[in-house]
Design a protein around this motif. Structure first.
Motif, PDB file in Angstrom:
ATOM      1  N   PHE A  71      -0.304   0.060  -3.549  1.00  0.00           N
ATOM      2  CA  PHE A  71       0.237  -0.837  -4.575  1.00  0.00           C
ATOM      3  C   PHE A  71       1.499  -1.514  -4.070  1.00  0.00           C
ATOM      4  CE2 PHE A  71       3.351  -1.580  -7.933  1.00  0.00           C
ATOM      5  CZ  PHE A  71       2.656  -2.452  -8.753  1.00  0.00           C
ATOM      6  N   THR A  72       2.382  -0.726  -3.465  1.00  0.00           N
ATOM      7  CA  THR A  72       3.636  -1.290  -2.951  1.00  0.00           C
ATOM      8  C   THR A  72       3.367  -2.288  -1.842  1.00  0.00           C
ATOM      9  OG1 THR A  72       4.775   0.784  -3.494  1.00  0.00           O
ATOM     10  CG2 THR A  72       5.893  -0.712  -1.992  1.00  0.00           C
ATOM     11  N   SER A 442      10.332   0.078   0.458  1.00  0.00           N
ATOM     12  CA  SER A 442      10.033   0.541   1.811  1.00  0.00           C
ATOM     13  C   SER A 442       9.944   2.060   1.871  1.00  0.00           C
ATOM     14  CB  SER A 442      11.113   0.039   2.780  1.00  0.00           C
ATOM     15  OG  SER A 442      10.872   0.502   4.082  1.00  0.00           O
ATOM     16  N   VAL A 443      10.842   2.733   1.156  1.00  0.00           N
ATOM     17  CA  VAL A 443      10.819   4.202   1.132  1.00  0.00           C
ATOM     18  C   VAL A 443       9.536   4.697   0.465  1.00  0.00           C
ATOM     19  CG1 VAL A 443      11.926   6.260   0.167  1.00  0.00           C
ATOM     20  CG2 VAL A 443      13.317   4.465   1.194  1.00  0.00           C
ATOM     21  N   ILE A 444       9.202   4.126  -0.694  1.00  0.00           N
ATOM     22  CA  ILE A 444       7.995   4.549  -1.416  1.00  0.00           C
ATOM     23  C   ILE A 444       6.741   4.285  -0.576  1.00  0.00           C
ATOM     24  CG2 ILE A 444       6.544   4.091  -3.429  1.00  0.00           C
ATOM     25  CD1 ILE A 444       9.020   5.656  -4.105  1.00  0.00           C
ATOM     26  N   LYS A 445       6.702   3.113   0.046  1.00  0.00           N
ATOM     27  CA  LYS A 445       5.536   2.742   0.859  1.00  0.00           C
ATOM     28  C   LYS A 445       5.364   3.695   2.034  1.00  0.00           C
ATOM     29  CE  LYS A 445       5.793  -1.087   3.276  1.00  0.00           C
ATOM     30  NZ  LYS A 445       5.544  -0.736   4.722  1.00  0.00           N
ATOM     31  N   ASP A 446       6.438   3.934   2.767  1.00  0.00           N
ATOM     32  CA  ASP A 446       6.354   4.793   3.950  1.00  0.00           C
ATOM     33  C   ASP A 446       6.077   6.244   3.582  1.00  0.00           C
ATOM     34  OD1 ASP A 446       6.843   2.563   5.454  1.00  0.00           O
ATOM     35  OD2 ASP A 446       8.934   3.037   5.882  1.00  0.00           O
ATOM     36  N   LEU A 447       6.741   6.733   2.532  1.00  0.00           N
ATOM     37  CA  LEU A 447       6.521   8.122   2.123  1.00  0.00           C
ATOM     38  C   LEU A 447       5.104   8.314   1.595  1.00  0.00           C
ATOM     39  CD1 LEU A 447       7.625  10.968   1.724  1.00  0.00           C
ATOM     40  CD2 LEU A 447       8.484  10.260  -0.528  1.00  0.00           C
ATOM     41  N   GLY A 448       4.613   7.346   0.811  1.00  0.00           N
ATOM     42  CA  GLY A 448       3.255   7.441   0.296  1.00  0.00           C
ATOM     43  C   GLY A 448       2.230   7.460   1.411  1.00  0.00           C
TER      44      GLY A 448
END
Length: 561
Positions: A71-72, A442-448
């Motif tokens: 989604f991100t 960016s944090v949410i995308k990479d962590l996900g």
């Protein structure tokens, strides 16, 4: 080691964070100019941990992590993706088309020659394209196949193993090709070509590497001698359009002034402007003095460009549209999808780009309202907006359209990608709601993605050795060809047919692969940001299209097998 193995099996969340720590540490290691990156590093570590013992993450954790990532990804790509659907930018779409057609053709040949299963074929394609999202969309498609659970698990595991092998080969290939091999074959000096293009789109020979030591925007204080009797407007006119009078100090006191205010000998003018016109301030106004007690802070704001403000404009056009009541505002940066673009007059702007404005607070806010929406940097993420978007993505993914006896659906990956594109576009059109700070995104995308990749790797571990023994060197060779063939075709089209300047040609090739390491290497050799001008356009298109190939490859390999 048995106690440690049992510890990881009993607390898989511990295994997750150990894999993330070790994976990102390995991903930072550089060999020459190459590094795997945290995602590929995490996948490799997770596969090794999975080989050592059966450790699995909950399927719900894996699905949630992938949904947040995809989604991100769509949200960040949405504005640039739709903005690229115009006559000037859409020509770059040929590189995405070349990438898609080549990947599907090479995958089909690989399936026929090597008798690849659906999981191995999808992983091979995703790694060769260096597109991690394919792992998610293909494993999601495999989960919906009418097969026994153990076969589905094996196919999903093969996706991760084949991806890790192919990704390493693809990464090395695309970085070497774009930064070293292609410039040599083209017989060009990339730095010289980039400097020529840099000058063409805005003039000057500014080296962005000197931005910290020699800032382009400076402040100066000058005592009026030569300009005695001149008006403020006359002084600004003599300095040129890129310098302004921000304060007038007379007899030690700040005085209000207008364009027609006449200056007296002994007045002190505080100037703000570009470095070049400030060089001549002393001969036009008078000697420079220390600005003790006269210094003041400039406001720096981030502004999201809206459709009406950005459509068809270049950065030079935007500079010309500074309203008279905000003449002291300077454009000091422009970013697209978290990439800093060249701050030159010829840089084309898109909806969703973020420009950095510097100047007096009231002037900046006046100008911001003319060109877009002033971002509130204290708001990092609108969780209402984001949660509704992910919810819509899950619902879209559940829609099934029967094609004969086969039910087709987008699944979680396709559904959340489409909802992300929609919500990102809505945000650009109506920026009063739905803020998702690029750093937070960016944090949410990479962590996900890292969490999802870790879950896939842990599952892949037990079958990894068998897959490698079965295909041997065939997978690495196929991985190299999966990257090399579309890149060479695109480079030929860009250089010979489209006659693109070398930095734009190489940026396009890196963009069709969605390869951040490749564009970083190209930009480092070019010495400026000109390759990013084409990279961001092609990246926005490929970043949306390539993840959708996962289910297509699964279906294709099943029909060919």
């Amino acid at each position: 080691m048995q106690w440690f193995q049992k510890l990881l099996q009993g607390t898989p969340e511990l295994a997750l964070f150990l894999c993330l720590a070790a994976g990102y540490a390995i991903g930072r290691v550089k060999v020459w100019k190459l590094s795997l990156g945290g995602i590929a590093g995490t996948l490799i570590v997770a596969i090794l941990v999975g080989m050592a013992g059966k450790v699995t993450l909950n399927d719900q954790v894996k699905n949630i992590a992938f949904a947040l990532f995809i989604f991100t990804l769509g949200y960040l790509s949405g504005p640039s993706f739709f903005a690229s659907l115009n006559r000037r930018s859409l020509r770059y779409g040929v590189f995405t088309v070349i990438e898609v057609v080549s990947l599907l053709a090479i995958t089909a040949v690989s399936v026929l020659l090597l008798n690849l299963d659906a999981g191995t074929a999808a992983g091979l394609m995703g790694g060769g394209a260096t597109e991690s999202a394919v792992v998610g969309t293909s494993t999601d498609a495999i989960a919906r196949l009418d097969l026994p659970p153990d076969q589905i698990q094996t196919l999903q595991a093969n996706v991760g193993t084949a991806y890790s092998i192919s990704y390493i080969c693809g990464l090395i290939t695309i970085v070497l090709l774009t930064s070293q091999i292609a410039p040599a074959v083209m017989r060009i000096d990339l730095r010289t070509e980039a400097q020529r293009l840099w000058a063409k789109i805005g003039g000057g020979a500014e080296d962005p590497g000197q931005a910290t030591a020699l800032p382009d925007l400076v402040g100066r204080a000058h005592t009026v001698t030569v300009a005695d009797g001149s008006t403020v407007a006359a002084v600004e006119g003599s300095l040129g359009p890129h310098a302004t009078v921000e304060r007038v100090v007379r007899d030690g006191k700040r005085v209000d002034f207008a364009p027609g205010t006449r200056l007296r000998a002994g007045d002190v003018l505080v100037l703000i402007g570009r470095r070049d016109p400030m060089i001549h301030a002393e001969e036009l106004i008078g000697p420079e003095v220390a600005a003790h007690g006269m210094d003041f802070d400039l406001d720096v704001e981030q502004v999201l460009l809206t459709t009406k403000a950005a459509q068809g404009l270049t950065l030079g056009d935007l500079k010309k549209h500074v309203p008279p009541d905000a003449h002291g505002v300077y454009l000091t940066g422009v970013a697209r999808m978290d990439h800093q673009l060249p701050l030159r007059d010829g840089t084309e702007l898109h909806t969703g780009d973020v420009v950095r404005l510097t100047g007096a607070k009231s002037d900046v806010r006046t100008y911001a309202g003319k060109v877009g929406f002033l971002l509130n940097t204290s708001v990092k993420a609108d969780f209402v907006f984001i949660s509704l978007g992910v919810t819509l993505g899950f619902l879209i993914g559940k829609i099934e359209v029967p094609l004969g006896a086969v039910p087709l659906s987008l699944g979680t990956g396709g559904g959340c990608l489409l909802s992300g594109l929609l919500f990102g576009w809505l945000r650009a059109k109506h920026p009063t709601f739905g803020q998702y700070d690029p750093a937070a995104a960016s944090v949410i995308k990479d962590l996900g993605l890292a969490t999802f990749i870790c879950a896939v790797g842990l599952t892949s571990g037990p079958q990894a050795v068998q897959l490698i023994e079965k295909f041997g060197v065939a997978l690495p060779i196929a991985g190299v060809l999966m990257t090399l063939i579309p890149a060479c075709v695109s480079l030929t089209v860009a250089w010979k047919l489209m006659k693109l300047p070398a930095p734009l040609a190489l940026g396009s090739v890196a963009g069709q692969q969605c390869s951040t390491p490749a564009i970083t290497a190209v930009q480092g050799i070019a010495g400026n940001a000109t390759p990013l001008m084409s990279y961001t356009i092609v990246y926005a298109l490929s970043n949306v299209v390539l993840p959708l190939l996962g289910p297509i490859v699964v279906a294709m390999s099943r029909s060919l097998g």
